[in-house]
Design an enzyme around this catalytic site. Structure first.
Site, mmCIF file in Angstrom:
data_model
loop_
_atom_site.group_PDB
_atom_site.id
_atom_site.type_symbol
_atom_site.label_atom_id
_atom_site.label_comp_id
_atom_site.label_asym_id
_atom_site.label_seq_id
_atom_site.Cartn_x
_atom_site.Cartn_y
_atom_site.Cartn_z
ATOM 1 N N ASP A 153 -19.405 24.407 46.212
ATOM 2 C CA ASP A 153 -19.603 22.977 46.016
ATOM 3 C C ASP A 153 -18.275 22.303 46.359
ATOM 4 O O ASP A 153 -17.264 22.962 46.631
ATOM 5 C CB ASP A 153 -20.063 22.684 44.573
ATOM 6 C CG ASP A 153 -20.737 21.323 44.474
ATOM 7 O OD1 ASP A 153 -21.526 21.111 43.547
ATOM 8 O OD2 ASP A 153 -20.485 20.464 45.355
HETATM 9 C C1 GLC Z 1 -21.136 17.113 45.096
HETATM 10 C C2 GLC Z 1 -22.332 17.766 44.449
HETATM 11 C C3 GLC Z 1 -23.177 18.559 45.391
HETATM 12 C C4 GLC Z 1 -23.111 17.940 46.774
HETATM 13 C C5 GLC Z 1 -21.699 18.115 47.282
HETATM 14 C C6 GLC Z 1 -21.493 17.518 48.686
HETATM 15 O O1 GLC Z 1 -20.046 17.143 44.225
HETATM 16 O O2 GLC Z 1 -22.118 18.572 43.299
HETATM 17 O O3 GLC Z 1 -24.503 18.576 44.844
HETATM 18 O O4 GLC Z 1 -24.035 18.566 47.637
HETATM 19 O O5 GLC Z 1 -20.730 17.561 46.385
HETATM 20 O O6 GLC Z 1 -21.652 16.139 48.640
#
Ligand code: GLC
Length: 752
Positions: free
Chosen positions: A284
């Site tokens: 993430d």
């Molecule tokens: C965010 C979220 C995730 C998302 C990623 C990219 O913090 O936790 O669900 O896909 O970053 O935007």
């Protein structure tokens, strides 16, 4: 007759042959891909390999990004949505980089790209995999038209805490519902083949257990033992892997002290070894670097070592892999074969997506954004997502013969907030709000008086209340639109108290005092504690942020052009203090009877044990406000004649459950019939019931249909005391019901 039979046999053989060819072609294609991956891998330098493992988000320096693509140090980019920019970067990758490896363009396409569908929690309320798959397909068509090849969805974290802002993005509290709908989204995003130009790689997230964040606070720790992980939180991800999801994303939470981004047990032992997943594992956003903040590693070098060795293939936005892996390899802390495997996974998906053949987007193609077909699909899903929670005196549907309708509330005309959370690309100017839809549909038929009463959901200023009361007194009925601004839901937006914010509850009270029929519509990103507001309203319609077409959907439901069919995908607590509260709970040794005396009923100086020692809250009782799977219709349904195909079955057998479902009301409607099963005695304590099947059945008034569920006994398997997934012999109870709290005598069968 003979001729027909021969034709039928011929067709059957042809189908078998074609299937075999397709499978053989697929196997052949896979073999070709593996050969190409190996050939490419052998030519790559270590820096080029690490480049594939590096995902960036634009940071303002476009030239630096182009340089990185040219040097092969960037493998994937999220948050670029301009076709010409995508094509220029792909051109550089293919024509100017040494090996011509295309980049993977990613975006959070969570519930639509331009045409916005209901938030995933609303999609879950449809209990309709077909609608949900189709919505994901439309999202993929729109997103791929600008060059997006990878979405960070579906979010399939089991969520049983409405304080958690991200429950909005989830498919609710139940593993079976989340498994069936999450895999439907995977199929929708990826289409029949990843090679198709409108296919985008799915990314089940957040792996795993994130929905159990302690206290409902986002990013918080979780403490889920392996058995619970396997019985509750992993099943939707296993279903998504079986549906062919091309990628997985690790979650922010540390579970039992181990951050998911470095948890080799889930990333390797389960995902790779048990599920044979061969796609990409991406972190993430900076979740690898955040392991320093977690206190799990000392610096980004150790974070790199632990996440790569745990099975992470690609790192999102911190750039640490590029910086740190060379020295880790020199020090023998990371093996180059580990890097090779990560790069294989990445290249494999790029080949499957057809990016080496054509990573470009057709800039001349007509835009599919907001086309009539997509808007109609979004409206249909919004209709199916809305839940009728109360309808006293048949207040709904409203008659079009009324003379005056009062429209009140901060969500009646809120084009931005109606779209809900995780909207990167939906434009609010396309939102059709309830007020606009009412005026468009009935503006020339009856008077529509409008007074928001509150400017926005958190507004505490009641100065416009007299005007709201005034128009209510002039009207035949009042429709009050309340709920949550979108920003109060979603990532990092958790609430300690899930009552209506601002002065919304006071607005309900003053309108209820007018004595006019009061229809309350709630647009929110979570179940809210609305016990008082429900009591004061004649009818309540719940709409998890319904998206672009929420207005027309609501108007059709309010006036009976459509009949509500949605069911609650999460339990609705009476108060925040009941959380966590969910239907598939264990019985405990002292289950509540439901007849316990509550706070105001308790006699003075009541004896210590006079209230009965059971599991409930003195001030809230035991039952939720609304149970999982609950939703009314404008008609009524009757279940009868429930039959089991057998009363004793072996594990390899299939139980057929049949029942009659009759529409006993006056309007055509759709019922979501549900099948619940209880494993009465297990080697561990088992939930009092678990959803095993559901089916939408549409019936005309007085129509009766025989409905059947097929339940393979092996689906009663669970991870038992020995951490083995088994079906344990013994007695099982079974209910066919309109919701999870439907009691009644269960049917009994035995597994032998
Ligand atoms: C965010 C979220 C995730 C998302 C990623 C990219 O913090 O936790 O669900 O896909 O970053 O935007």
């Amino acid at each position: 007759m003979k001729g027909i039979k021969q034709i039928a046999i011929g067709i059957a053989f042809l189908l078998v042959f074609l299937t075999a060819c397709k499978e053989q072609k697929s196997t052949q294609t896979e073999k070709n891909i593996e050969q190409k991956v190996e050939q490419l891998l052998q030519q790559m330098t270590l820096e080029e390999k690490l480049g594939q493992m590096n995902q960036i988000s634009p940071f303002g320096d476009d030239e630096a990004i182009k340089e990185g693509v040219k040097n092969g140090t960037i493998g994937s980019i999220l948050n670029i949505i301009e076709p010409n920019q995508v094509n220029e970067l792909q051109r550089i990758a293919l024509e100017e980089s040494r090996l011509g490896i295309p980049i993977l363009i990613a975006r959070d396409v969570i519930h639509g790209f331009k045409t916005i569908f209901p938030i995933p929690l609303g999609q879950a309320a449809t209990f309709n995999p077909i609608t949900v798959e189709y919505g994901a397909r439309i999202a993929a068509i729109e997103a791929s038209s600008v060059g997006i090849q990878w979405t960070f969805a579906p979010m399939i974290d089991i969520s049983r805490d409405p304080r958690w802002g991200r429950i909005a993005e989830s498919l609710g509290e139940d593993p079976y519902l989340a498994s069936t709908l999450g895999s439907a989204m995977v199929r929708g995003f990826q289409g029949d083949s990843l090679h198709l130009p409108t296919a985008i790689a799915a990314c089940p997230k957040h792996f795993v257990g994130y929905g159990a964040s302690e206290g409902g606070k986002d990013y918080n720790s979780t403490f889920i033992p392996e058995r619970q992980l396997r019985n509750v939180y992993l099943p939707p991800f296993e279903a998504a892997a079986q549906a062919g999801a091309a990628t997985f994303m690790t979650s922010f939470n540390d579970n039992d002290g181990i951050p998911a981004t470095a948890n080799s047990f889930v990333l390797k032992d389960i995902l790779r070894d048990e599920w044979n997943f061969d796609g990409i594992v991406v972190t993430d956003w900076a979740s690898a670097a955040e392991m320093i903040t977690h206190g799990f590693v000392a610096d980004d070098k150790e974070a790199t070592e632990k996440s790569v060795n745990a099975g992470v293939d690609m790192e999102m936005v911190s750039g640490m892999f590029i910086r740190r892996i060379p020295e880790l390899i020199k020090e023998g802390k990371v093996k180059e074969q580990t890097i090779n495997q990560a790069v294989r996974n990445i290249l494999r998906i790029k080949f499957r997506l057809g990016l080496f053949d054509n990573p470009y987007v057709d800039e001349q193609a007509p835009s599919p954004f907001y086309n009539a077909h997509h808007l109609e699909a979004a409206k249909q899903m919004a209709v199916e997502s809305m839940i009728l929670l109360k309808n006293e005196k048949e207040t709904l549907p409203l008659s079009t013969d009324i003379k005056t309708l009062a429209v009140v509330g901060p969500m009646a005309d809120a084009p931005h907030d109606q779209l809900g959370t995780w909207i990167f690309d939906g434009d609010k100017q396309y939102t059709q709000t309830p007020l606009a839809a009412l005026k468009k549909e009935f503006g020339d038929q009856f008077n529509i008086l409008y007074e928001p009463g509150l400017e926005f959901s958190r507004d505490r200023n009641t100065k416009h209340f007299p005007q709201a009361v005034n128009i209510a007194q002039k009207a035949d009925a009042v429709v009050l639109f309340l709920g949550e601004e979108a920003i109060l839901t979603g990532e990092a937006h958790s609430l300690a108290d899930i009552n209506l914010v601002g002065a919304q509850s006071e607005l309900v009270k003053v309108l209820a005092q007018t004595g006019k029929p009061l229809i309350t519509v709630i647009m929110a990103g979570r179940p809210l504690a609305i016990e008082q507001e429900v009591k004061l309203s004649d009818a309540v319609l719940y709409s998890f942020h319904p998206g672009t077409m929420g207005g027309p959907a609501l108007v059709d439901l309010l006036f009976g052009k459509e009949v509500p069919s949605g069911k609650t995908p999460v339990t609705f607590p009476k108060t925040s203090g009941q959380i966590p509260i969910y239907y598939a709970h264990n019985n405990t040794g002292r289950p509540a009877t439901g007849n316990e005396l509550l706070l105001d009923q308790i006699p003075l100086e009541a004896g210590q044990t006079s209230l009965g020692n059971t599991s409930f809250h003195l001030d809230a009782g035991f039952h939720p406000l609304f149970p999982f799977g609950y939703g009314l219709s404008y008609t009524t349904f009757e279940y009868s004649n429930i039959q089991l195909s057998a009363n004793q079955l072996k594990e390899h057998e299939v139980l057929t459950i049949s029942f009659d479902l009759e529409n006993t009301g006056k309007l055509r409607g759709t019922e979501i019939a549900q099948l619940y099963v209880r494993d009465v005695v297990g080697s561990i304590t088992r939930p009092i019931k678990e959803l095993k099947r559901y089916k939408r059945v549409t019936l005309d008034p007085k129509e009766k249909q025989k409905v059947t569920f097929e339940l393979p006994i092996k689906e009663l398997a669970f991870w038992n005391i020995d951490l083995k997934r088994v079906v344990e012999p013994g007695e099982f109870h079974l209910w066919v019901a309109p919701h999870s709290a439907a009691t009644g005598e269960p049917l009994v069968f035995e597994v032998i």
